[in-house]
Design a protein around this motif. Structure first.
Motif, PDB file in Angstrom:
ATOM      1  N   GLU A  13       0.826  -1.207   0.000  1.00  0.00           N
ATOM      2  CA  GLU A  13       0.000   0.000   0.000  1.00  0.00           C
ATOM      3  C   GLU A  13       0.867   1.267   0.000  1.00  0.00           C
ATOM      4  O   GLU A  13       0.639   2.188   0.781  1.00  0.00           O
ATOM      5  CB  GLU A  13      -0.951  -0.001   1.202  1.00  0.00           C
ATOM      6  CG  GLU A  13      -1.942  -1.140   1.199  1.00  0.00           C
ATOM      7  CD  GLU A  13      -2.940  -1.063   0.053  1.00  0.00           C
ATOM      8  OE1 GLU A  13      -3.398   0.041  -0.273  1.00  0.00           O
ATOM      9  OE2 GLU A  13      -3.251  -2.120  -0.529  1.00  0.00           O
ATOM     10  N   TRP A  14       1.841   1.307  -0.892  1.00  0.00           N
ATOM     11  CA  TRP A  14       2.789   2.415  -0.943  1.00  0.00           C
ATOM     12  C   TRP A  14       2.186   3.626  -1.659  1.00  0.00           C
ATOM     13  O   TRP A  14       1.592   3.511  -2.720  1.00  0.00           O
ATOM     14  CB  TRP A  14       4.064   1.965  -1.655  1.00  0.00           C
ATOM     15  CG  TRP A  14       5.096   3.033  -1.734  1.00  0.00           C
ATOM     16  CD1 TRP A  14       5.835   3.543  -0.707  1.00  0.00           C
ATOM     17  CD2 TRP A  14       5.508   3.730  -2.902  1.00  0.00           C
ATOM     18  NE1 TRP A  14       6.685   4.515  -1.172  1.00  0.00           N
ATOM     19  CE2 TRP A  14       6.500   4.654  -2.520  1.00  0.00           C
ATOM     20  CE3 TRP A  14       5.129   3.681  -4.245  1.00  0.00           C
ATOM     21  CZ2 TRP A  14       7.124   5.501  -3.417  1.00  0.00           C
ATOM     22  CZ3 TRP A  14       5.741   4.520  -5.145  1.00  0.00           C
ATOM     23  CH2 TRP A  14       6.731   5.420  -4.722  1.00  0.00           C
ATOM     24  N   ARG A  15       2.341   4.783  -1.053  1.00  0.00           N
ATOM     25  CA  ARG A  15       1.859   6.049  -1.623  1.00  0.00           C
ATOM     26  C   ARG A  15       3.055   6.855  -2.121  1.00  0.00           C
ATOM     27  O   ARG A  15       4.029   7.034  -1.403  1.00  0.00           O
ATOM     28  CB  ARG A  15       1.089   6.857  -0.589  1.00  0.00           C
ATOM     29  CG  ARG A  15      -0.183   6.178  -0.154  1.00  0.00           C
ATOM     30  CD  ARG A  15      -0.885   7.015   0.915  1.00  0.00           C
ATOM     31  NE  ARG A  15      -2.090   6.366   1.342  1.00  0.00           N
ATOM     32  CZ  ARG A  15      -3.277   6.529   0.781  1.00  0.00           C
ATOM     33  NH1 ARG A  15      -3.406   7.333  -0.250  1.00  0.00           N
ATOM     34  NH2 ARG A  15      -4.321   5.907   1.244  1.00  0.00           N
ATOM     35  N   ALA A  16       2.927   7.373  -3.319  1.00  0.00           N
ATOM     36  CA  ALA A  16       4.049   8.041  -3.960  1.00  0.00           C
ATOM     37  C   ALA A  16       4.256   9.481  -3.520  1.00  0.00           C
ATOM     38  O   ALA A  16       5.389   9.944  -3.434  1.00  0.00           O
ATOM     39  CB  ALA A  16       3.876   7.994  -5.478  1.00  0.00           C
ATOM     40  N   PHE A  17       3.188  10.209  -3.267  1.00  0.00           N
ATOM     41  CA  PHE A  17       3.310  11.653  -3.007  1.00  0.00           C
ATOM     42  C   PHE A  17       2.582  12.039  -1.728  1.00  0.00           C
ATOM     43  O   PHE A  17       1.604  12.772  -1.760  1.00  0.00           O
ATOM     44  CB  PHE A  17       2.737  12.458  -4.180  1.00  0.00           C
ATOM     45  CG  PHE A  17       3.352  12.128  -5.500  1.00  0.00           C
ATOM     46  CD1 PHE A  17       4.669  12.443  -5.782  1.00  0.00           C
ATOM     47  CD2 PHE A  17       2.608  11.486  -6.480  1.00  0.00           C
ATOM     48  CE1 PHE A  17       5.239  12.134  -6.996  1.00  0.00           C
ATOM     49  CE2 PHE A  17       3.168  11.170  -7.708  1.00  0.00           C
ATOM     50  CZ  PHE A  17       4.480  11.499  -7.963  1.00  0.00           C
ATOM     51  N   GLN A  18       3.056  11.575  -0.614  1.00  0.00           N
ATOM     52  CA  GLN A  18       2.417  11.910   0.647  1.00  0.00           C
ATOM     53  C   GLN A  18       2.721  13.353   1.021  1.00  0.00           C
ATOM     54  O   GLN A  18       3.788  13.879   0.724  1.00  0.00           O
ATOM     55  CB  GLN A  18       2.908  10.981   1.745  1.00  0.00           C
ATOM     56  CG  GLN A  18       2.439   9.562   1.535  1.00  0.00           C
ATOM     57  CD  GLN A  18       2.865   8.648   2.665  1.00  0.00           C
ATOM     58  OE1 GLN A  18       3.208   9.085   3.745  1.00  0.00           O
ATOM     59  NE2 GLN A  18       2.834   7.354   2.409  1.00  0.00           N
ATOM     60  N   GLY A  19       1.766  13.983   1.682  1.00  0.00           N
ATOM     61  CA  GLY A  19       1.992  15.330   2.198  1.00  0.00           C
ATOM     62  C   GLY A  19       1.843  16.435   1.169  1.00  0.00           C
ATOM     63  O   GLY A  19       2.209  17.582   1.438  1.00  0.00           O
ATOM     64  N   LEU A  20       1.328  16.147  -0.007  1.00  0.00           N
ATOM     65  CA  LEU A  20       1.099  17.171  -1.026  1.00  0.00           C
ATOM     66  C   LEU A  20      -0.409  17.286  -1.244  1.00  0.00           C
ATOM     67  O   LEU A  20      -0.971  16.608  -2.102  1.00  0.00           O
ATOM     68  CB  LEU A  20       1.807  16.815  -2.337  1.00  0.00           C
ATOM     69  CG  LEU A  20       3.325  16.665  -2.272  1.00  0.00           C
ATOM     70  CD1 LEU A  20       3.872  16.183  -3.612  1.00  0.00           C
ATOM     71  CD2 LEU A  20       3.971  17.974  -1.875  1.00  0.00           C
ATOM     72  N   PRO A  21      -1.082  18.139  -0.479  1.00  0.00           N
ATOM     73  CA  PRO A  21      -2.544  18.191  -0.529  1.00  0.00           C
ATOM     74  C   PRO A  21      -3.101  18.635  -1.886  1.00  0.00           C
ATOM     75  O   PRO A  21      -4.255  18.376  -2.190  1.00  0.00           O
ATOM     76  CB  PRO A  21      -2.910  19.192   0.571  1.00  0.00           C
ATOM     77  CG  PRO A  21      -1.680  19.986   0.798  1.00  0.00           C
ATOM     78  CD  PRO A  21      -0.512  19.099   0.457  1.00  0.00           C
ATOM     79  N   TYR A  22      -2.298  19.261  -2.687  1.00  0.00           N
ATOM     80  CA  TYR A  22      -2.749  19.763  -3.985  1.00  0.00           C
ATOM     81  C   TYR A  22      -2.584  18.732  -5.112  1.00  0.00           C
ATOM     82  O   TYR A  22      -2.952  18.993  -6.243  1.00  0.00           O
ATOM     83  CB  TYR A  22      -1.968  21.024  -4.359  1.00  0.00           C
ATOM     84  CG  TYR A  22      -0.464  20.810  -4.382  1.00  0.00           C
ATOM     85  CD1 TYR A  22       0.189  20.351  -5.518  1.00  0.00           C
ATOM     86  CD2 TYR A  22       0.292  21.032  -3.235  1.00  0.00           C
ATOM     87  CE1 TYR A  22       1.548  20.116  -5.527  1.00  0.00           C
ATOM     88  CE2 TYR A  22       1.653  20.803  -3.238  1.00  0.00           C
ATOM     89  CZ  TYR A  22       2.271  20.345  -4.382  1.00  0.00           C
ATOM     90  OH  TYR A  22       3.626  20.113  -4.384  1.00  0.00           O
ATOM     91  N   GLN A  23      -2.038  17.567  -4.809  1.00  0.00           N
ATOM     92  CA  GLN A  23      -1.735  16.588  -5.850  1.00  0.00           C
ATOM     93  C   GLN A  23      -2.355  15.228  -5.540  1.00  0.00           C
ATOM     94  O   GLN A  23      -2.349  14.777  -4.398  1.00  0.00           O
ATOM     95  CB  GLN A  23      -0.215  16.422  -5.990  1.00  0.00           C
ATOM     96  CG  GLN A  23       0.165  15.494  -7.121  1.00  0.00           C
ATOM     97  CD  GLN A  23       1.608  15.680  -7.517  1.00  0.00           C
ATOM     98  OE1 GLN A  23       2.175  16.732  -7.341  1.00  0.00           O
ATOM     99  NE2 GLN A  23       2.183  14.648  -8.061  1.00  0.00           N
ATOM    100  N   TYR A  24      -2.875  14.596  -6.582  1.00  0.00           N
ATOM    101  CA  TYR A  24      -3.363  13.225  -6.467  1.00  0.00           C
ATOM    102  C   TYR A  24      -2.218  12.342  -5.985  1.00  0.00           C
ATOM    103  O   TYR A  24      -1.081  12.488  -6.439  1.00  0.00           O
ATOM    104  CB  TYR A  24      -3.873  12.752  -7.839  1.00  0.00           C
ATOM    105  CG  TYR A  24      -4.128  11.276  -7.931  1.00  0.00           C
ATOM    106  CD1 TYR A  24      -5.129  10.667  -7.181  1.00  0.00           C
ATOM    107  CD2 TYR A  24      -3.378  10.474  -8.783  1.00  0.00           C
ATOM    108  CE1 TYR A  24      -5.367   9.310  -7.269  1.00  0.00           C
ATOM    109  CE2 TYR A  24      -3.606   9.112  -8.883  1.00  0.00           C
ATOM    110  CZ  TYR A  24      -4.611   8.536  -8.120  1.00  0.00           C
ATOM    111  OH  TYR A  24      -4.832   7.192  -8.212  1.00  0.00           O
TER     112      TYR A  24
END
Length: 180
Positions: A13-24
């Protein structure tokens, strides 16, 4: 598989862009690092070295060979399968080394999204079809992408996305673990 990858981190369940609220923030079922989540520097050279390690190269080549077998040589097939070397070098700006999506039963749109995410995030994307229906959907989606490219429509390049069945993947993992 995990032990055979030695020093490479494996996350589910790896997420690529954590902490970027403006990006999917796409998520893949399993990701093999090293992970490239900072804006720079790019890890291209590191990935180039890793995919040439004997154990990694052998694992990927087995997946590639099964992918070719799974695509088949149907006369309506639009999929053009490049050489192994081109596939392992395709995504030069990957976020992880290998991005794996496991599909059991989902909509075709969901499966298409899984393919795009795995091909985009991983140097190599792998789709694991849990059943014959999903395998057919993967094939059809790749075939559709090939058709769009051939008729010069906008498309997404999924060259680095390889398809295997659940049983094929389990066999490769078991074989590689037994060889240790």
């Amino acid at each position: 598989m995990i032990e055979n990858f030695g020093d490479l981190e494996v996350q589910s369940e790896w997420r690529a862009f954590q902490g970027l609220p403006y990006q999917y923030c796409p998520r893949v079922d399993i990701a093999v690092g090293p992970f490239n989540v900072a804006p720079s520097p790019n890890r291209t050279e590191e990935y180039n070295q890793i995919v040439r390690r004997d154990n990694i190269s052998e694992f990927l080549r087995e997946i590639y060979n099964l992918h070719i077998e799974n695509i088949g040589d149907e006369w309506l097939n639009e999929v053009r399968i490049p050489e192994f070397e081109r596939i392992i070098e395709k995504n030069q700006n990957a976020r992880c080394l290998i991005a794996i999506e496991i599909e059991n039963s989902s909509t075709k749109k969901h499966i298409m999204g899984s393919m795009v995410n795995a091909a985009s995030l991983g140097r190599i994307g792998i789709g694991i079809a849990y059943n014959e229906s999903v395998l057919r959907t993967f094939r059809r989606m790749l075939n559709y992408m090939g058709f769009l490219k051939r008729v010069e429509k906008n498309t997404y390049d999924t060259t680095n996305f390889l398809i295997v069945t659940k049983d094929q993947f389990e066999d490769i993992v078991t074989k590689n673990l037994d060889e240790e």
